[in-house]
Design a protein around this motif. Structure first.
Motif: not given
Ligand SMILES: O=C(CO)[C@H](O)[C@H](O)COP(=O)(O)O
Length: 209
Positions: A170-173, A201-205
């Motif tokens: 999530v911190d690199t996407i 969801k967090a990755l998509k957001d």
């Protein structure tokens, strides 16, 4: 818009379906990882496609030889995209592409293990693949000093359509998106999370906001 691909690196079709049923609302592409296909067989591809007909199903075959034959098998089982190794010979890649043309589906060349990713990506882009996967595998990620940044730099420089896989989190996407990737692949960040749906969801957001 950068697509989100979940890499399902589990070992049974039942576990794969349990995961994809949770995360499907947040992902564009469902990847059956190489260990899953080796463990469960091509029937896993058919099962995932039947459960998620609205998603692109990606069979990570990592084909090294017999490109037409292996890709044809996976497309016949329901895959929308299959991988062939970028390290394979051009004839193997072209064979997989011919199978894709037969089925109206796409082939992705996985650059795992390729030393000069930029040069090989440019060569392969001329062979008819949909995109190349700039990829550090699980063993390379485990090496001391591994950073995803080298993948992003190579993708930007290559100037061809590409995805990025190699411990996307999530911190690199956002950096993957900003490098211009067509697809961000996340495996462990989703299937190893305590709440895979929340992680997806967090990755998509992060990709879309
Ligand atoms: O193809 C793979 C390993 O060869 C993985 O599916 C890919 O690396 C994505 O998983 P992760 O995000 O855990 O690196």
């Amino acid at each position: 818009m950068t697509k989100l691909q979940v890499a399902v690196d589990l070992l049974t079709t039942a576990d794969a379906l349990a995961l994809t049923n949770k995360v499907a609302p947040y992902v564009d592409i469902i990847e059956l990882g190489t260990p899953l296909i080796k463990s469960a067989g091509l029937s896993a591809i058919s099962a995932i496609k039947a459960a998620h007909p609205d998603k692109e199903v990606f069979a990570d075959l990592k084909t090294a030889d017999a490109g037409f034959l292996e890709a044809d098998l996976a497309f016949s089982a329901g895959a929308d995209l299959v991988t062939v190794l970028g390290a394979a010979g051009d004839a193997t890649i072209k064979g997989a592409v011919e199978a894709g043309q037969k089925h109206g589906k796409k082939v992705v060349a996985d650059l795992i293990g390729v030393e000069n990713r930029v040069e090989r990506a440019r060569e392969i882009a001329k062979l008819g693949v949909a995109f190349v996967e700039i990829h550090a595998g699980l063993d390379e990620q485990a090496q001391p000093g591994y950073s995803i940044q080298t993948l992003l730099d190579d993708g930007k420089i290559a100037g061809v359509p590409f995805s990025v896989a190699g411990g996307v989190k999530v911190d690199t996407i956002k950096a993957v998106r900003d490098a211009g990737a067509d697809v961000a692949v996340a495996g462990g960040a989703i299937y190893s999370a305590a709440d895979p749906a929340a992680a997806a969801k967090a990755l998509k957001d992060a990709l879309t906001k």
